[in-house]
Design an enzyme around this catalytic site. Structure first.
Site, PDB file in Angstrom:
ATOM      1  N   HIS A  64     -23.242 114.506  25.920  1.00 51.37           N
ATOM      2  CA  HIS A  64     -22.224 115.422  26.440  1.00 51.37           C
ATOM      3  C   HIS A  64     -22.626 115.896  27.841  1.00 51.37           C
ATOM      4  CE1 HIS A  64     -25.363 117.762  24.506  1.00 51.37           C
ATOM      5  NE2 HIS A  64     -25.089 118.727  25.352  1.00 51.37           N
TER       6      HIS A  64
ATOM      7  N   THR B   1     -20.676 113.927  32.611  1.00 50.23           N
ATOM      8  CA  THR B   1     -21.002 112.741  33.419  1.00 50.23           C
ATOM      9  C   THR B   1     -22.349 112.137  33.034  1.00 50.23           C
ATOM     10  OG1 THR B   1     -21.861 114.293  35.071  1.00 50.23           O
ATOM     11  CG2 THR B   1     -19.695 113.317  35.522  1.00 50.23           C
ATOM     12  N   ARG B   2     -22.463 110.831  33.256  1.00 50.66           N
ATOM     13  CA  ARG B   2     -23.738 110.124  33.161  1.00 50.66           C
ATOM     14  C   ARG B   2     -23.813 109.158  34.339  1.00 50.66           C
ATOM     15  NH1 ARG B   2     -24.809 113.463  30.080  1.00 50.66           N
ATOM     16  NH2 ARG B   2     -25.698 113.353  28.009  1.00 50.66           N
TER      17      ARG B   2
ATOM     18  N   LYS C 251     -23.236 119.060  39.496  1.00 47.81           N
ATOM     19  CA  LYS C 251     -24.187 119.026  38.376  1.00 47.81           C
ATOM     20  C   LYS C 251     -25.491 118.403  38.850  1.00 47.81           C
ATOM     21  CE  LYS C 251     -24.656 116.303  34.286  1.00 47.81           C
ATOM     22  NZ  LYS C 251     -24.001 115.529  33.234  1.00 47.81           N
TER      23      LYS C 251
ATOM     24  N   HIS D 275     -35.118 114.751  35.539  1.00 49.68           N
ATOM     25  CA  HIS D 275     -35.369 113.654  34.588  1.00 49.68           C
ATOM     26  C   HIS D 275     -36.734 113.899  33.943  1.00 49.68           C
ATOM     27  CE1 HIS D 275     -34.978 109.766  32.812  1.00 49.68           C
ATOM     28  NE2 HIS D 275     -35.837 109.152  33.598  1.00 49.68           N
TER      29      HIS D 275
ATOM     30  N   CYS E 148     -29.320 119.573  26.261  1.00 45.71           N
ATOM     31  CA  CYS E 148     -29.085 118.222  25.746  1.00 45.71           C
ATOM     32  C   CYS E 148     -30.442 117.679  25.292  1.00 45.71           C
ATOM     33  CB  CYS E 148     -28.512 117.384  26.885  1.00 45.71           C
ATOM     34  SG  CYS E 148     -27.849 115.788  26.409  1.00 45.71           S
TER      35      CYS E 148
ATOM     36  N   LYS F 144     -25.563 104.330  30.166  1.00 44.53           N
ATOM     37  CA  LYS F 144     -24.911 103.273  30.956  1.00 44.53           C
ATOM     38  C   LYS F 144     -24.914 101.936  30.239  1.00 44.53           C
ATOM     39  CE  LYS F 144     -28.140 104.072  34.117  1.00 44.53           C
ATOM     40  NZ  LYS F 144     -29.058 104.848  33.233  1.00 44.53           N
TER      41      LYS F 144
HETATM   42  C1  FAD Z   1     -29.215 115.658  30.048  1.00 45.66           C
HETATM   43  C2  FAD Z   1     -29.132 114.170  29.864  1.00 45.66           C
HETATM   44  C3  FAD Z   1     -28.833 113.373  30.945  1.00 45.66           C
HETATM   45  C4  FAD Z   1     -28.754 111.993  30.812  1.00 45.66           C
HETATM   46  N1  FAD Z   1     -28.403 111.253  31.891  1.00 45.66           N
HETATM   47  C5  FAD Z   1     -28.192 109.939  31.745  1.00 45.66           C
HETATM   48  C6  FAD Z   1     -27.655 109.194  32.826  1.00 45.66           C
HETATM   49  O1  FAD Z   1     -27.360 109.755  33.881  1.00 45.66           O
HETATM   50  N2  FAD Z   1     -27.438 107.878  32.637  1.00 45.66           N
HETATM   51  C7  FAD Z   1     -27.717 107.256  31.473  1.00 45.66           C
HETATM   52  O2  FAD Z   1     -27.507 106.042  31.377  1.00 45.66           O
HETATM   53  N3  FAD Z   1     -28.219 107.941  30.413  1.00 45.66           N
HETATM   54  C8  FAD Z   1     -28.454 109.252  30.524  1.00 45.66           C
HETATM   55  N4  FAD Z   1     -28.909 109.989  29.474  1.00 45.66           N
HETATM   56  C9  FAD Z   1     -29.270 109.308  28.229  1.00 45.66           C
HETATM   57  C10 FAD Z   1     -28.087 108.996  27.363  1.00 45.66           C
HETATM   58  O3  FAD Z   1     -27.138 110.023  27.430  1.00 45.66           O
HETATM   59  C11 FAD Z   1     -28.596 108.743  25.946  1.00 45.66           C
HETATM   60  O4  FAD Z   1     -29.494 107.631  25.991  1.00 45.66           O
HETATM   61  C12 FAD Z   1     -27.463 108.418  25.007  1.00 45.66           C
HETATM   62  O5  FAD Z   1     -26.427 109.357  25.123  1.00 45.66           O
HETATM   63  C13 FAD Z   1     -27.992 108.394  23.579  1.00 45.66           C
HETATM   64  O6  FAD Z   1     -26.923 108.085  22.721  1.00 45.66           O
HETATM   65  P1  FAD Z   1     -27.121 108.051  21.166  1.00 45.66           P
HETATM   66  O7  FAD Z   1     -25.884 107.475  20.598  1.00 45.66           O
HETATM   67  O8  FAD Z   1     -28.409 107.407  20.824  1.00 45.66           O
HETATM   68  O9  FAD Z   1     -27.297 109.598  20.753  1.00 45.66           O
HETATM   69  P2  FAD Z   1     -26.150 110.675  20.434  1.00 45.66           P
HETATM   70  O10 FAD Z   1     -25.055 110.599  21.410  1.00 45.66           O
HETATM   71  O11 FAD Z   1     -26.814 111.990  20.233  1.00 45.66           O
HETATM   72  O12 FAD Z   1     -25.545 110.144  19.076  1.00 45.66           O
HETATM   73  C14 FAD Z   1     -26.192 110.242  17.849  1.00 45.66           C
HETATM   74  C15 FAD Z   1     -25.120 110.632  16.874  1.00 45.66           C
HETATM   75  O13 FAD Z   1     -25.604 110.550  15.557  1.00 45.66           O
HETATM   76  C16 FAD Z   1     -25.022 111.602  14.821  1.00 45.66           C
HETATM   77  N5  FAD Z   1     -25.881 111.858  13.682  1.00 45.66           N
HETATM   78  C17 FAD Z   1     -27.184 112.172  13.706  1.00 45.66           C
HETATM   79  N6  FAD Z   1     -27.644 112.315  12.462  1.00 45.66           N
HETATM   80  C18 FAD Z   1     -26.617 112.082  11.623  1.00 45.66           C
HETATM   81  C19 FAD Z   1     -26.466 112.086  10.228  1.00 45.66           C
HETATM   82  N7  FAD Z   1     -27.489 112.368   9.433  1.00 45.66           N
HETATM   83  N8  FAD Z   1     -25.266 111.808   9.702  1.00 45.66           N
HETATM   84  C20 FAD Z   1     -24.209 111.504  10.514  1.00 45.66           C
HETATM   85  N9  FAD Z   1     -24.289 111.494  11.860  1.00 45.66           N
HETATM   86  C21 FAD Z   1     -25.478 111.783  12.405  1.00 45.66           C
HETATM   87  C22 FAD Z   1     -25.012 112.771  15.797  1.00 45.66           C
HETATM   88  O14 FAD Z   1     -24.101 113.762  15.415  1.00 45.66           O
HETATM   89  C23 FAD Z   1     -24.644 112.067  17.086  1.00 45.66           C
HETATM   90  O15 FAD Z   1     -23.262 112.099  17.326  1.00 45.66           O
HETATM   91  C24 FAD Z   1     -29.005 111.378  29.564  1.00 45.66           C
HETATM   92  C25 FAD Z   1     -29.297 112.182  28.462  1.00 45.66           C
HETATM   93  C26 FAD Z   1     -29.352 113.560  28.595  1.00 45.66           C
HETATM   94  C27 FAD Z   1     -29.672 114.417  27.393  1.00 45.66           C
END
Ligand code: FAD
Length: 357
Positions: A32, A35-36, A250, A254, A298, A331
């Protein structure tokens, strides 16, 4: 990662059911904050470039299929000492992969991008194939495409246990038990709690994004202010985006966050959380004030070397785990989803830059 995998698996004809504890676009996890950054000349390693280029194609496909704008190319500036990890890494990646880029001296930066304050020894690399993604909208679009292709997605549904069953793998959720031939765990920061037997050595890190007020909105619009990442003295990395609301930009740090537990993370913003970006803005940017318009917490979920991990759960056959990608994975998300579909349905391997086990 879960939404993109559901989309890609459904597109390959798999019968898919997905579980999400909250709702697509929620603000409890790692995806969330509006932007990314999207960037192609990857300073971390040139080996990521083919993967990010594939993701680029899939982002455009998702935009077309979903009728939404997800990726805005603004160009991207990597700023820092010429011999620092950032600038030298971007140049190596761009050269090895023949990516359009331009080296700008501190003096050229002063005339072209006066918003940035550079010391005499600092330089910048401008790459074309960089910009920003809209994470909440992207997840909603992928989930909608998955459903349109026949996937069943259950939101407000928490998975509590995953184990081997006669039918393959059983998944116990807050809305009943389901059985599947194969299960992909893409639970971000919660991954370790769902697959306790697999030690991926994941570490969750608390991160804060802050929106600081700007004095001249026109000079921070996307056409004049590309996304940037910057290596500062001492080796830290800061990053920022063009204005989205016309009154702030924003900014983020990192890494450098504290260890966290997703169930008990402190979601309050404290003065110390925003101090590093305020100090950075004061010394490195013109036209950004210390006024914090907004700030949000985050989570990064880091592997020991920041690379991505795809792992099979040896104790529960049929279960695959996808790591949350160490603070730089967004990304790549649609390409990771495509890889997961190949891995789960066709036993394909993943590129060497991703650890697999
Ligand atoms: C501040 C910040 C800035 C970033 N900037 C960048 C950037 O500029 N560029 C870039 O490429 N990447 C960036 N990243 C990294 C990128 O955002 C993450 O690598 C990516 O969003 C991870 O996605 P995910 O699906 O693994 O995690 P999440 O999006 O957290 O998804 C995991 C999901 O699993 C669900 N879940 C967990 N446990 C359970 C359960 N037991 N039952 C059901 N559902 C469950 C959660 O509710 C969640 O929706 C950034 C991250 C952060 C925090």
């Amino acid at each position: 990662m879960g939404a993109m995998s559901a989309w890609q698996l459904a597109a390959k004809g798999a019968k898919v059911i997905g579980f999400e504890r909250y709702r697509p676009g929620h603000d409890r996890g790692s995806s969330h904050g509006d932007t990314r950054i999207f960037r192609t000349a990857y300073f971390e390693s040139p080996d990521y470039v083919p993967l990010v280029q594939r993701a680029h194609v899939l982002w455009r496909q998702l935009e077309k299929e979903g009728g939404v704008e997800l990726l805005t190319l603004t160009g991207g500036l990597a700023i820092g000492p010429a011999d620092g990890v950032l600038v030298s890494g971007v140049i190596a990646s761009a050269r090895e992969n023949l990516l359009a880029h331009r080296l700008l001296s501190a003096m050229q930066m002063r005339s072209t991008y006066p918003q940035h304050v550079l010391g005499a020894e600092e330089v910048a690399v401008l790459e074309d194939d960089a910009g920003f993604l809209r994470p909440e909208r992207a997840i909603e679009a992928a989930a909608a495409r998955a459903e349109a292709l026949g996937a069943r997605l259950m939101t407000d549904t928490q998975v509590t246990r995953i184990y081997s069953s006669s039918g393959g793998v059983a998944v116990i959720t807050s809305r009943g038990t389901f059985e599947a031939e194969r299960v992909l765990v893409a639970a971000g920061a919660w991954t370790p709690s769902l697959v306790e037997n697999v030690d991926l050595r994941l570490k969750v890190e608390r991160q804060v994004m802050a929106w600081l007020a700007i004095t001249d909105p026109g000079s921070f619009e996307a056409q004049r202010f590309p996304i940037f990442i910057r290596e500062v003295t001492g080796g830290g990395i800061r990053y920022g985006f063009p204005t989205g609301d016309g009154r702030s930009i924003k900014l983020g740090v990192h890494h450098e966050g504290s260890d966290a537990n997703p169930e008990a993370i402190d979601r309050e913003i404290h003065p110390a959380d925003v101090e590093p970006v305020r100090a950075f803005a004061q010394t490195h940017l013109h036209g950004v004030t210390g006024e914090v318009v907004d700030a949000r917490v985050c989570m990064y979920t880091n592997t020991p070397d920041d690379r991505f991990v795809v792992a099979r759960d040896a104790r529960v056959p049929g279960v695959t785990i996808l790591s949350a990608c160490s603070g730089h994975g967004f990304k790549f998300a649609p390409a990771m989803g495509e890889l997961m579909a190949g891995f789960l349905l066709e036993d394909r391997t993943v590129p060497a830059i991703i650890h697999s086990a």
